[in-house]
Scaffold this motif. Sequence first.
Motif, PDB file in Angstrom:
ATOM      1  N   ARG A  37    -144.539  21.529 -45.969  1.00  0.00           N
ATOM      2  CA  ARG A  37    -143.490  21.158 -46.918  1.00  0.00           C
ATOM      3  C   ARG A  37    -144.035  20.510 -48.173  1.00  0.00           C
ATOM      4  O   ARG A  37    -143.384  20.506 -49.209  1.00  0.00           O
ATOM      5  N   LEU A  39    -139.624  22.693 -52.076  1.00  0.00           N
ATOM      6  CA  LEU A  39    -138.339  23.381 -52.175  1.00  0.00           C
ATOM      7  C   LEU A  39    -137.321  22.497 -52.872  1.00  0.00           C
ATOM      8  O   LEU A  39    -137.063  21.375 -52.444  1.00  0.00           O
ATOM      9  N   SER A  51    -127.487  16.155 -55.588  1.00  0.00           N
ATOM     10  CA  SER A  51    -126.642  15.570 -54.548  1.00  0.00           C
ATOM     11  C   SER A  51    -127.479  14.838 -53.506  1.00  0.00           C
ATOM     12  O   SER A  51    -126.931  14.182 -52.631  1.00  0.00           O
ATOM     13  N   ALA A  52    -128.806  14.940 -53.569  1.00  0.00           N
ATOM     14  CA  ALA A  52    -129.650  14.237 -52.598  1.00  0.00           C
ATOM     15  C   ALA A  52    -130.342  13.019 -53.199  1.00  0.00           C
ATOM     16  O   ALA A  52    -131.190  12.414 -52.562  1.00  0.00           O
ATOM     17  N   LEU A  53    -129.974  12.643 -54.432  1.00  0.00           N
ATOM     18  CA  LEU A  53    -130.531  11.421 -55.011  1.00  0.00           C
ATOM     19  C   LEU A  53    -129.974  10.224 -54.251  1.00  0.00           C
ATOM     20  O   LEU A  53    -128.800  10.207 -53.918  1.00  0.00           O
ATOM     21  N   PHE A  54    -130.813   9.231 -53.967  1.00  0.00           N
ATOM     22  CA  PHE A  54    -130.294   8.118 -53.153  1.00  0.00           C
ATOM     23  C   PHE A  54    -130.826   6.750 -53.551  1.00  0.00           C
ATOM     24  O   PHE A  54    -130.218   5.738 -53.201  1.00  0.00           O
ATOM     25  N   ASN A 109    -140.428  27.150 -46.529  1.00  0.00           N
ATOM     26  CA  ASN A 109    -141.105  25.958 -46.001  1.00  0.00           C
ATOM     27  C   ASN A 109    -140.643  25.666 -44.574  1.00  0.00           C
ATOM     28  O   ASN A 109    -140.764  24.555 -44.077  1.00  0.00           O
ATOM     29  N   LEU A 132    -137.742  25.267 -43.264  1.00  0.00           N
ATOM     30  CA  LEU A 132    -136.582  24.427 -42.956  1.00  0.00           C
ATOM     31  C   LEU A 132    -135.703  25.200 -41.995  1.00  0.00           C
ATOM     32  O   LEU A 132    -135.032  24.649 -41.149  1.00  0.00           O
ATOM     33  N   PHE A 139    -133.506  22.373 -53.579  1.00  0.00           N
ATOM     34  CA  PHE A 139    -132.239  22.977 -53.170  1.00  0.00           C
ATOM     35  C   PHE A 139    -131.336  23.229 -54.374  1.00  0.00           C
ATOM     36  O   PHE A 139    -131.537  22.682 -55.449  1.00  0.00           O
ATOM     37  N   GLN A 140    -130.288  24.001 -54.133  1.00  0.00           N
ATOM     38  CA  GLN A 140    -129.249  24.182 -55.125  1.00  0.00           C
ATOM     39  C   GLN A 140    -128.553  22.826 -55.316  1.00  0.00           C
ATOM     40  O   GLN A 140    -128.339  22.112 -54.333  1.00  0.00           O
ATOM     41  N   PHE A 141    -128.203  22.474 -56.521  1.00  0.00           N
ATOM     42  CA  PHE A 141    -127.620  21.155 -56.833  1.00  0.00           C
ATOM     43  C   PHE A 141    -128.413  20.026 -56.168  1.00  0.00           C
ATOM     44  O   PHE A 141    -127.872  19.259 -55.377  1.00  0.00           O
TER      45      PHE A 141
END
Lengths: 271, 262
Positions: free
Chosen positions: A80, A85, A92-95, A54, A56, A87-89
């Motif tokens: 996008r 996409l 960790s981008a939950l907010f 995509n 990045l 990502f791995q894990f």
Amino acid sequence: MRLELRDVRYVYAPGTPFEVEALRGVSLVVEPGEVLGIVGGTGSGKSTLVQHMNLLLTPTGGEVLVDGVDATTLKKSELRRRVGLVFQFPESALFAPTVEEDVAFAPRQLGLDEEEVQERVLESLRALEAGELAARSPFALSGGEKRRAAIAGVLAMKPEVLVLDEPTAGLDPATREDLLALILGLRNAGISVVLVSHDLDEVAEVADRVCALQEGRVRAIGTPAEVFYREPAQAPATVRVASLLRESKPEIGAPVRFAETLDALRALQGA
Amino acid sequence: MTSRSLGQFYPVASPVHDLDPRAKILATAVFVVGLFLIDSTVGLLFVAAALVALVTMSRIPAGTFLLLLRPVLFIVALTVLFQVLFSREGVTLAEWGFFEIRSGGLSLGFFLALRILLLVSSAGLLTATTAPVALADGIEDLLSPLKRVRFPAHEVAMMMTIALRFIPTLGKEAEKIKGAQAARGADFSEGGPLRRARSLVPLLVPLTVGAFRRADELAEAMESRGYRGGEGRTRYRELRFRKRDALALAVTALVLLIGVLL
């Protein structure tokens, strides 16, 4: 959609002592509605490769084509959305304060109306068997639940190609089974899935084709049977069992999935 | 965040890298104090020449080293602008209504710009040629006399080591989260200041949560390996202050002294 990578090269931090040549000319195609498994050792370039899908990461050399069109000429936001996409894990981008709002992030960025956003949120969460998590805080979930929520957050864009970078790493068996079922469900709905994984058995289970990377190059690409039987050192457990048996009983064929291997063994037993 | 951030350690072998960290820290301190005592442009230029020689000796490519100065260019430009516009000394060179440019302002602007650049360069050279761990060891050692008055020298140095150590880690993490949010359609560069600040929420919240998680994990890992603070702790790498370290320190002091006298 048909996603093609043509002789893609990528160098991290060029011109410094930290310079690393991560991709050394990778060519591959993700056909519409197929599951493409990408396997390879640590540092073989898998994660770098998927970030080119995509854009990045912009390739240092070579090109990425979307239905034959140079992807750099497309609008980034559009690209996008079409190539989702994960990502791995990804957890960790939950907010957001709630899972619901977190999943709603991507559809809201797309500028959809609120009704459509809510619909997509529910749909994506349900696809991941996570409907009941909607009102909870993403930070209070278990590892498996977090992963489900994070993947739903990308699925809510309704991508045409879903790229999953090691989605099952560190997951409990139940969540993992659900994920593999989701991948097959998406494929049956005509969505392409790229599955990066260290787990060869899981790739054998769902992939239509497999691409093996080594040191930034494509070492082998083809159907799971072609790739796994050609590279016995990198074969999943069922293929290793079948390979052993094939030496004396060639009629076992080339089973790849667990069920196929069992069936072949049963057939041998009956004969 | 770029892959090469301000003052990142640049691992090559050179006589400057090889010096004792304590010598480098002290020399930098002498350099910085000296810079504020120098009151002539000629003196600063002399010191600048010496610093250029030192950077050359450190085998850090000039281009890479200059990148380090990029973040302060704005402050430098602002300083020069203010001096040029508002100084009331020397002969008038040009005039537009209220504003006038005078020779005094130009030379003072140049002097201050040079001082700021030298200040940042010297600190940058220290961190670029000294591994973070060596730097912390050096600081701990220099602070250790203060242990008598119960100053926690070891703990302060350990905190600094950890902070320095985690800058690249958090940078990578930020890069990853930025990528993950960009994949979900986040745009960190569009819109006005308010919208841009708000667009940082999806980046800053996970980064903060991650930093706390890492801190917890690190504390547990340290405890499980028997870490109990600095009391009776020995070192794998002993620092040794050699003749050349003393020499380097003496030469630095001499260069600054000449700069002050010029």
